[in-house]
Design a protein around this motif. Structure first.
Motif, PDB file in Angstrom:
ATOM      1  N   ASN A 121     -25.975  64.542  14.122  1.00  0.00           N
ATOM      2  CA  ASN A 121     -27.090  64.199  13.199  1.00  0.00           C
ATOM      3  C   ASN A 121     -27.536  65.556  12.970  1.00  0.00           C
ATOM      4  O   ASN A 121     -28.119  66.509  13.790  1.00  0.00           O
ATOM      5  CB  ASN A 121     -28.245  63.671  14.300  1.00  0.00           C
ATOM      6  CG  ASN A 121     -29.418  63.077  13.258  1.00  0.00           C
ATOM      7  OD1 ASN A 121     -29.262  63.357  11.911  1.00  0.00           O
ATOM      8  ND2 ASN A 121     -30.245  62.525  13.901  1.00  0.00           N
ATOM      9  N   ASP A 122     -27.457  65.849  11.630  1.00  0.00           N
ATOM     10  CA  ASP A 122     -27.976  67.116  11.051  1.00  0.00           C
ATOM     11  C   ASP A 122     -29.156  66.989  10.081  1.00  0.00           C
ATOM     12  O   ASP A 122     -29.490  67.707   9.295  1.00  0.00           O
ATOM     13  CB  ASP A 122     -26.785  67.697  10.192  1.00  0.00           C
ATOM     14  CG  ASP A 122     -26.182  66.954   9.245  1.00  0.00           C
ATOM     15  OD1 ASP A 122     -26.468  65.845   9.092  1.00  0.00           O
ATOM     16  OD2 ASP A 122     -25.030  67.313   8.699  1.00  0.00           O
ATOM     17  N   GLY A 123     -29.603  65.746  10.353  1.00  0.00           N
ATOM     18  CA  GLY A 123     -30.909  65.540   9.399  1.00  0.00           C
ATOM     19  C   GLY A 123     -30.689  65.028   8.313  1.00  0.00           C
ATOM     20  O   GLY A 123     -31.539  64.336   7.393  1.00  0.00           O
ATOM     21  N   LYS A 124     -29.427  65.284   7.518  1.00  0.00           N
ATOM     22  CA  LYS A 124     -29.009  64.595   6.241  1.00  0.00           C
ATOM     23  C   LYS A 124     -28.442  63.234   6.318  1.00  0.00           C
ATOM     24  O   LYS A 124     -27.927  62.803   7.573  1.00  0.00           O
ATOM     25  CB  LYS A 124     -27.894  65.340   5.537  1.00  0.00           C
ATOM     26  CG  LYS A 124     -28.292  66.813   5.414  1.00  0.00           C
ATOM     27  CD  LYS A 124     -27.251  67.797   4.819  1.00  0.00           C
ATOM     28  CE  LYS A 124     -27.284  69.258   4.958  1.00  0.00           C
ATOM     29  NZ  LYS A 124     -26.004  69.745   5.001  1.00  0.00           N
ATOM     30  N   PRO A 125     -28.617  62.426   5.402  1.00  0.00           N
ATOM     31  CA  PRO A 125     -28.102  61.022   5.363  1.00  0.00           C
ATOM     32  C   PRO A 125     -26.873  60.838   5.666  1.00  0.00           C
ATOM     33  O   PRO A 125     -26.130  61.728   5.129  1.00  0.00           O
ATOM     34  CB  PRO A 125     -28.695  60.410   4.314  1.00  0.00           C
ATOM     35  CG  PRO A 125     -29.033  61.373   3.328  1.00  0.00           C
ATOM     36  CD  PRO A 125     -29.399  62.717   4.087  1.00  0.00           C
ATOM     37  N   PHE A 126     -26.207  59.913   6.265  1.00  0.00           N
ATOM     38  CA  PHE A 126     -24.744  59.801   6.648  1.00  0.00           C
ATOM     39  C   PHE A 126     -24.323  58.988   5.466  1.00  0.00           C
ATOM     40  O   PHE A 126     -24.398  57.610   5.633  1.00  0.00           O
ATOM     41  CB  PHE A 126     -24.528  59.602   7.993  1.00  0.00           C
ATOM     42  CG  PHE A 126     -23.219  59.438   8.622  1.00  0.00           C
ATOM     43  CD1 PHE A 126     -22.404  60.286   7.597  1.00  0.00           C
ATOM     44  CD2 PHE A 126     -22.749  58.892   9.621  1.00  0.00           C
ATOM     45  CE1 PHE A 126     -20.922  60.469   8.098  1.00  0.00           C
ATOM     46  CE2 PHE A 126     -21.365  59.312  10.151  1.00  0.00           C
ATOM     47  CZ  PHE A 126     -20.486  59.650   9.355  1.00  0.00           C
ATOM     48  N   GLU A 127     -23.895  59.367   4.441  1.00  0.00           N
ATOM     49  CA  GLU A 127     -22.999  58.428   3.525  1.00  0.00           C
ATOM     50  C   GLU A 127     -21.412  58.864   3.250  1.00  0.00           C
ATOM     51  O   GLU A 127     -21.458  59.996   2.941  1.00  0.00           O
ATOM     52  CB  GLU A 127     -23.830  58.733   2.027  1.00  0.00           C
ATOM     53  CG  GLU A 127     -25.294  57.884   2.401  1.00  0.00           C
ATOM     54  CD  GLU A 127     -25.992  58.506   0.719  1.00  0.00           C
ATOM     55  OE1 GLU A 127     -25.771  59.325   0.503  1.00  0.00           O
ATOM     56  OE2 GLU A 127     -26.770  57.470   0.649  1.00  0.00           O
TER      57      GLU A 127
END
Lengths: 199, 107
Positions: A121-127
């Motif tokens: 988890n890097d805080g960015k959405p996972f798309e």
């Protein structure tokens, strides 16, 4: 300490994704998937996030190639079944699949219709699909099996036509099977509209 | 990806992938290249990148590099790909020259 959970999400990929992310939020990381089971081990809350991708239309070769590519991107990837194992012969046909994926057997793509993809988890959405055209293509691929299902239901309906009860039931079922196709159409139409507005 | 070859206009993603592959790279390095060069403005999902690489390989603009396979599979731009990238640079240059002539001044 690892825990085991029993869940079945069938084709509801978003629900599965949300549930895995909720588990990660509680501090559980996926370590193994079974037909109906998920095994987790403890980790820091929100250390990982998940997305679920449909690959049931790929051939065994290209599914593995895609899996290896995702692993090369630094993600962990799990196979997951979309259906329960109803096929006695362990072989089924997929008219909607790409070249080489028409027959699906236990040794190839059968019970490997979904990929569960995990990233730190890097805080960015996972798309996985960020380009509109690629996303539209993905929605299209998702809807193909439902064309086939609708076709089968309508075929049965025609064969059993004079009997009132099966006709009504099959009529409803064909409608339900066509629903995902309509949803895909709406999503694709929306993407196309957005694309035009950006020009 | 709709790359209009006749009109010359490439999608931004296509152009960046071609540029990144003047040196052989695997998927992760391509993604990093794009993020780094655009300062994080253009972030490409892994699925979309995979699709773009497949399309460009089919077109013959890029090709697998060496005998790498699986998760470390590398790609490199082909002569045809370089030709396309060069044309796109000329097209963009013409566009910026015209724009600078009208709007005035350097960017």
């Amino acid at each position: 300490m690892s825990i085991k959970k029993i869940r079945y999400f069938a084709g509801f990929m978003k629900s599965q994704e949300n549930w895995l992310n909720a588990m990660a939020h509680k501090g559980y990381r996926l370590v193994k998937t079974g037909k109906l089971t998920y095994e987790f081990e403890e980790c820091a809350p929100d250390a990982y996030c998940y997305t679920v991708e449909y690959v049931g239309d790929k051939s065994f070769e290209s599914e593995n190639d895609y899996k290896a590519f995702l692993e090369g991107m630094g993600y962990r990837v799990f196979y997951k079944n979309i259906n329960l194992d109803w096929s006695l012969a362990k072989i089924t046909i997929r008219p909607w699949a790409e070249k080489g994926g028409f027959f699906s057997t236990n040794r190839t793509t059968f019970n490997r219709e979904l990929l569960i993809v995990e990233k730190e988890n890097d805080g960015k959405p996972f798309e996985l699909h960020t380009e509109k055209e690629d996303l539209a293509d993905y929605y299209r691929r998702l809807s193909y099996p439902w064309y086939f299902m609708t076709f089968i239901m309508l075929l049965l309906l025609i064969l059993l036509f004079p009997a009132p009860v099966p006709t009504a039931v099959l009529g409803v079922l064909s409608g339900l099977c066509f629903l995902p196709v309509i949803i895909a159409w709406v999503k694709i139409a929306k993407l196309k509209k957005d694309n035009k507005l950006e020009e | 990806m709709k790359d209009n070859v006749k009109g010359g206009a490439l999608t931004e993603v296509t152009f960046f992938i071609l540029l990144s592959l003047y040196e052989p790279k695997h998927g992760y390095a391509i993604m990093q290249f794009i993020e780094e060069k655009t300062g994080g403005r253009l972030v490409l999902g892994a699925g979309s990148l995979y699709g773009a690489i497949s399309t460009l390989t089919e077109k013959g603009w890029i090709k697998p590099y060496g005998d790498s396979s699986g998760r470390t599979k590398e790609y490199v731009i082909t002569a045809a790909g370089k030709e396309i990238a060069k044309k796109e640079l000329e097209r963009l240059k013409e566009l910026t020259d015209i724009a600078a002539g009208i709007i005035g001044g350097a960017v």
